[in-house]
Design an enzyme around this catalytic site. Structure first.
Site, mmCIF file in Angstrom:
data_model
loop_
_atom_site.group_PDB
_atom_site.id
_atom_site.type_symbol
_atom_site.label_atom_id
_atom_site.label_comp_id
_atom_site.label_asym_id
_atom_site.label_seq_id
_atom_site.Cartn_x
_atom_site.Cartn_y
_atom_site.Cartn_z
ATOM 1 N N GLU A 50 -0.189 4.938 13.606
ATOM 2 C CA GLU A 50 0.055 6.181 12.882
ATOM 3 C C GLU A 50 -0.070 7.380 13.811
ATOM 4 O O GLU A 50 0.738 8.329 13.728
ATOM 5 C CB GLU A 50 -0.917 6.336 11.710
ATOM 6 C CG GLU A 50 -0.644 7.585 10.887
ATOM 7 C CD GLU A 50 -1.418 7.656 9.597
ATOM 8 O OE1 GLU A 50 -1.039 8.465 8.727
ATOM 9 O OE2 GLU A 50 -2.400 6.900 9.440
ATOM 10 N N CYS A 81 0.806 -1.221 0.000
ATOM 11 C CA CYS A 81 0.000 0.000 0.000
ATOM 12 C C CYS A 81 0.839 1.270 0.000
ATOM 13 O O CYS A 81 0.290 2.375 0.008
ATOM 14 C CB CYS A 81 -0.945 -0.016 1.200
ATOM 15 S SG CYS A 81 -1.965 -1.508 1.240
ATOM 16 N N HIS A 93 -9.803 2.077 0.726
ATOM 17 C CA HIS A 93 -8.363 1.843 0.623
ATOM 18 C C HIS A 93 -8.036 1.348 -0.781
ATOM 19 O O HIS A 93 -8.420 0.252 -1.167
ATOM 20 C CB HIS A 93 -7.942 0.815 1.672
ATOM 21 C CG HIS A 93 -6.462 0.721 1.865
ATOM 22 N ND1 HIS A 93 -5.552 1.297 1.005
ATOM 23 C CD2 HIS A 93 -5.726 0.110 2.832
ATOM 24 C CE1 HIS A 93 -4.329 1.042 1.432
ATOM 25 N NE2 HIS A 93 -4.411 0.331 2.542
ATOM 26 N N PHE A 99 1.720 -3.331 3.966
ATOM 27 C CA PHE A 99 2.052 -4.658 4.479
ATOM 28 C C PHE A 99 3.504 -4.984 4.137
ATOM 29 O O PHE A 99 3.976 -4.702 3.033
ATOM 30 C CB PHE A 99 1.139 -5.716 3.859
ATOM 31 C CG PHE A 99 -0.264 -5.743 4.418
ATOM 32 C CD1 PHE A 99 -0.605 -5.032 5.557
ATOM 33 C CD2 PHE A 99 -1.243 -6.494 3.788
ATOM 34 C CE1 PHE A 99 -1.890 -5.066 6.063
ATOM 35 C CE2 PHE A 99 -2.543 -6.537 4.290
ATOM 36 C CZ PHE A 99 -2.859 -5.823 5.432
ATOM 37 N N HIS A 152 -2.427 8.088 6.425
ATOM 38 C CA HIS A 152 -2.687 6.789 5.795
ATOM 39 C C HIS A 152 -4.089 6.344 6.212
ATOM 40 O O HIS A 152 -4.856 5.870 5.386
ATOM 41 C CB HIS A 152 -1.626 5.788 6.226
ATOM 42 C CG HIS A 152 -1.684 4.484 5.505
ATOM 43 N ND1 HIS A 152 -1.629 4.387 4.131
ATOM 44 C CD2 HIS A 152 -1.811 3.207 5.968
ATOM 45 C CE1 HIS A 152 -1.698 3.118 3.774
ATOM 46 N NE2 HIS A 152 -1.821 2.379 4.867
ATOM 47 N N LYS A 176 -9.240 8.014 2.833
ATOM 48 C CA LYS A 176 -9.842 6.678 2.795
ATOM 49 C C LYS A 176 -11.247 6.656 3.394
ATOM 50 O O LYS A 176 -12.026 5.746 3.115
ATOM 51 C CB LYS A 176 -8.938 5.673 3.502
ATOM 52 C CG LYS A 176 -7.625 5.390 2.778
ATOM 53 C CD LYS A 176 -6.790 4.355 3.511
ATOM 54 C CE LYS A 176 -5.486 4.075 2.788
ATOM 55 N NZ LYS A 176 -4.531 5.216 2.855
#
Length: 400
Positions: A298, A152, A324, A387, A287, A319
């Site tokens: 975060e 991502c 996402h 990830f 994010h 998002k």
């Protein structure tokens, strides 16, 4: 000599619609592109932007990238004829899963009818670098060309790598971004099997009732140019890309470091690269995935990186409006960040009604608000985490 890098064009195709202006206008208005629990690009029809033959020869993620790139290149003012030697113009487009729809389709063909019935276009459609290659071929870009694949963070990493190519003089300009079309049966089932996606189908970053992210698709592309060269040709500058930081958590294959160490280091690296002090940052595009682990880590990373200033910075998550977009997320969010500071507005984190305990930053809940400046160009960062522990942060500054 390190060269300054400017942004002269942006393009996007997202669940909020086709076009970068549509993206920022609808996000600022607090609209959502999520329907039936998914962020699909419902307003995107490939044959409105390319021939049927071109559409048939490209996976959806490549189609999305081509349309976003065409918009960015047109806005930069060199769609008919590139302003530089084409060997000095590159292309870097990131993705998380590449042509997953092609893989699914052709796997079914193989099982049902045998390998001999498979399309000879299977490989060029499914390969992760297909979008970068297709954009380069469509516009005759003959400089360095490749794809980034860092989950991502891929789209943001593509932008950062393109920035470095222009900074060091390897290219005069670079078309950069990310694209993803992973809202497929396999993609949906795979993320559901991880327990990562929302059962309610609502994206609500930082809210106590969040239950996972919502899958989406789309593409975001920027045109980066050497600032001096852009000025010489009379280009309109949308903003400056000033910093890029990238780190690894080296912690877990899917979970972020709960202390936010890697993310905080990426933020600090981007600010250091830009020559910006924490107190000079006026906006953060988070994010903000709407997952328990990401939202907490975060928030902790922002506290670590910004110290006492963390609570004073508007922090919002795109998002919440589009879901996402996996490997495209960082690129689309970077485009939105540039447009937000260009307009002097902090778009909202929608669906945020009850901030979770310990998540106490200014997440701009519900409604957009003006960004307050001190007379200097607004500075913002855009966070992207993937990830595998990939952390990428971009720092941008509004045009003077």
């Amino acid at each position: 000599m390190t060269r300054a890098v400017v942004i002269t064009g942006v393009g996007a195709v997202t669940p909020l619609g086709v076009g970068a202006p549509t993206l920022i206008e609808r996000w600022v208005a607090g609209e959502s592109g999520i329907e039936d629990g998914l962020g699909r690009c419902r307003e995107f029809e490939p044959t409105e932007h390319m021939s049927r033959r071109e559409a048939r020869r490209a996976d959806r993620f490549t189609q999305l990238a081509q349309v976003a790139a065409a918009e960015a290149i047109e806005q930069a003012g060199w769609d008919s004829e590139p302003p530089y030697d084409t060997t000095e113009i590159g292309c870097v487009i990131g993705t998380g899963v590449g042509g997953i729809a092609t893989i699914e389709d052709q796997h079914s063909v193989m099982l049902e009818r045998g390998g001999g019935a498979m399309s000879p276009l299977c490989v060029p459609q499914m390969m992760p670098n297909a979008a970068a290659g297709a954009v380069a071929m469509r516009h005759g870009l003959r400089g360095e060309c490749y794809g980034t694949v860092s989950a991502c963070a891929a789209g943001a990493q593509a932008i950062g790598e393109g920035m470095r190519l222009v900074e060091r003089g390897a290219l005069r300009a670079c078309v950069v971004g990310g694209s993803e079309a992973g809202v497929t049966p396999l993609g949906i089932a795979a993320f559901e099997a991880m327990g990562a996606t929302s059962k309610l189908g609502i994206s609500r970053p930082f809210d106590r009732d969040r239950d996972g992210f919502v899958m989406g698709e789309g593409a975001g592309v920027m045109v980066l140019e050497d600032a001096e060269a852009a000025t010489e040709r009379g280009a309109t500058v949308l903003g400056r890309l000033t910093g890029y930081g990238a780190t690894a958590d080296a912690y877990h294959l899917t979970a972020p470091d709960p202390e936010g160490d890697g993310a905080a280091r990426a933020i600090a690296s981007a600010l250091g690269d830009a020559g910006v002090e924490p107190g000079e940052v006026g906006y953060v595009n988070a994010h903000g995935t709407s997952t328990e682990l990401n939202d907490r880590s975060e928030t902790e990373a922002l506290r670590r990186a910004f110290g006492e200033h963390a609570g004073a910075i508007p922090v919002s998550s795109l998002k919440s409006s589009i879901g996402h977009l996996l490997g495209a997320a960082g690129a689309v969010e970077a485009v939105a960040t540039v447009l937000a500071i260009e307009r002097g507005v902090a778009p909202p984190t929608i669906n945020l009604e009850h901030p979770d305990e310990g998540l106490d930053l200014d997440y701009v809940p519900g409604q957009a608000r003006p960004l307050e400046g001190d007379g200097a160009p607004l500075v913002a960062i855009s966070n992207s985490f993937g990830f595998g522990g990939h952390n990428v942060v971009l720092c941008a500054e509004a045009a003077e």
